[in-house]
Scaffold this active site. Structure first.
Site, PDB file in Angstrom:
ATOM      1  CG  ASP A  87      -3.354 -10.361  -9.805  1.00 46.73           C
ATOM      2  OD1 ASP A  87      -2.648 -10.168  -8.514  1.00 46.73           O
ATOM      3  OD2 ASP A  87      -4.093 -11.102 -10.127  1.00 46.73           O
ATOM      4  CE  LYS A 103      -4.228  -6.573  -9.110  1.00 44.01           C
ATOM      5  NZ  LYS A 103      -3.499  -7.684  -8.282  1.00 44.01           N
TER       6      LYS A 103
END
Ligand code: NDP
Length: 445
Positions: free
Chosen positions: A166, A126
């Site tokens: 995201d 991430k």
């Protein structure tokens, strides 16, 4: 010596001070996985869980850029490459002022389990930056994205690490970053997913997370002989995940009575219509409008500063952000007869609230299972890029439904206790096992 939850967590907290969200994500997994490890001494001896909670590496970098007034600006960029035991690192980039190391470590850790559950060969990562693209001009966002990629490009690649979007990173941001990556590396490879359809993107990618959360809900309801049709749904968020969850729910005959944003929620007692949802999608994607603007336009009810969980509903879909549903919200949902919670967002349910859902025997799907549809289609985008092919919308949707069915099946296999499925347990153990077996096979790495 058998692993013990509190002792394990004390060590983790000591080594990662102040990282609250990361502690929470690990605790939720540890609680389910440690008893399993204690029945499998080979994992314990090889310190598999200790190694799985330590990221492979974290890259932190300065992102300097210039705003439209000619001022110098600086933000902090990150990439947490968590674990690549079963495939290249894979996970989104988040641009939001709240971004910090704790949040990205929690998201990277969760991603490892989620990607494992998809049954596709993807490791977990991430990244992102404490940059808020809202209210910035296209030129500012472009300069920021190019500067961000000027550092990140050294650390990624189609067989190394494949980022995606995201919160705050949609098609516009992915396109600017992919363009800069391509220029710096002089390669056209599938190093990003969520790309535009004209340059290697996949059908259904932007819909996949929301659709997947609904397909997963359908599987859970089927275990009790029920369907989505005719049920009422409350959804938080009005971004990518929330709006496509709403679209799929409406298509399947459910009534969507609420969506929310950072300012509050809209209540549509008779259910959203396709026309109104299309307006919200266009407004959020292209104009950064608010639901308050929408409510003014359509004469709907807007409840400022509140979360939508106070509304009675059969199903709840938290699709905004982490820890957006606390124990008071959980109690209200339980009291109001809500039967199902499918997490479109990552860790939207606070720890105490998720325990309450489990104890109330609700159909409660953790994000790592319910929202895995997005990364699954990213995995299929990587396959299409490698083969230099693009599949039809119908083909990708068929595969998405099949993947969500398989994730559900794994939850049932590892999470069934006394005839009931505990989806949190099932998802954590199934996700853990595949990665753990790969790590065992590698020896001490
Ligand atoms: P978007 O940026 O498209 O939308 C996020 C939505 O949540 C927006 O409506 C935003 O409000 C709202 N929101 C964000 N932060 C807060 C907050 N602190 N309080 C209240 N509302 C908030 O993001 P996505 O839809 O892509 O992501 C949503 C969640 O789903 C995240 O947890 C993400 O990690 C997760 N997820 C996303 C995937 C994907 O494919 N996109 C895949 C798997 C998980 P506003 O409109 O006012 O900004």
């Amino acid at each position: 010596m058998a692993l013990e939850l509190d002792r394990f967590m004390a060590g983790l907290v000591r080594r990662n001070p102040g990282e609250r969200e990361f502690h929470q994500a690990v605790r939720e997994v540890a609680e389910k996985v440690i008893p399993f490890i204690n029945q499998h001494p080979e994992y314990e001896k090889a310190l598999i869980f200790e190694r799985m909670t330590e990221p492979d590496r974290v890259v932190i970098f300065r992102v300097s850029w210039e705003d439209d007034e000619g001022n110098f600006r600086v933000n902090r960029g990150y990439r947490v490459q968590y674990n690549n035991a079963i495939g290249p690192y894979k996970g989104g980039l988040r641009f939001d002022k709240s971004v910090n190391l704790s949040i990205l470590k929690f998201l990277g850790f969760e991603q490892v389990f989620k990607n494992s559950l998809t049954t596709l060969p993807m490791g977990g990562a991430k990244g992102g930056a404490d940059f808020n693209p809202k209210g910035k001009s296209d030129a500012e966002v472009m300069r920021f994205c190019h500067s961000f990629m000027t550092e990140l490009y050294r650390h990624i690649g189609a067989d190394v690490d494949v980022p995606a979007g995201d919160i705050g990173v949609g098609t516009r941001e992915v396109s600017y970053m992919f363009g800069q990556y391509k220029r710096l590396s002089n390669k056209f490879t599938g190093t990003f997913t969520g790309k535009g359809l004209a340059f290697g993107g996949s059908q259904i990618r932007k819909e996949a997370t929301g659709y997947g959360a609904v397909y997963f809900a359908r599987e859970m309801l089927a275990t009790c002989g029920e369907t989505v049709e005719g049920k009422s749904a409350v959804i938080s968020g009005s971004g990518n995940v929330a709006t496509y969850a709403a679209q799929k729910l409406m298509e399947m005959g459910a009534k969507v009575v609420a969506l929310s944003d950072r300012r509050g929620f809209i209540h549509e007692p008779d259910g959203l219509t396709n026309e109104r949802l299309a307006y919200i999608i266009e407004m959020k994607e292209n104009h950064h409008g608010t639901l308050e603007d929408y409510a003014r336009e359509f004469g709907s009810t807007f409840c400022p500063g509140k979360r939508p969980w106070i509304l009675p509903c059969d199903m709840a879909f938290p699709c905004a952000t982490q820890n957006e549903l606390d124990k008071e919200d959980a109690q209200t949902l339980i009291n109001n007869g809500c039967k199902l919670v499918s997490e479109g967002a990552n860790m939207p349910t606070a720890y105490a609230a998720s325990t309450m859902f489990e104890e109330a025997h609700m159909l409660f799907a953790p994000g790592k299972a319910a929202n895995a549809g997005g990364v699954s289609i990213s995995g299929l985008e990587m396959s299409q890029n490698s083969m230099r092919m693009s599949w039809s919308r119908e083909e990708v949707d068929r595969q998405l439904q099949e993947i969500m069915r398989r994730i559900h099946e794994q939850c049932v296999e590892y999470g069934t206790v006394n005839g009931r499925v505990n989806y949190v347990k099932g998802a954590n153990i199934a996700g853990f096992k595949k990665v753990a077996d790969a790590m065992l096979a590698f020896g001490i790495v």
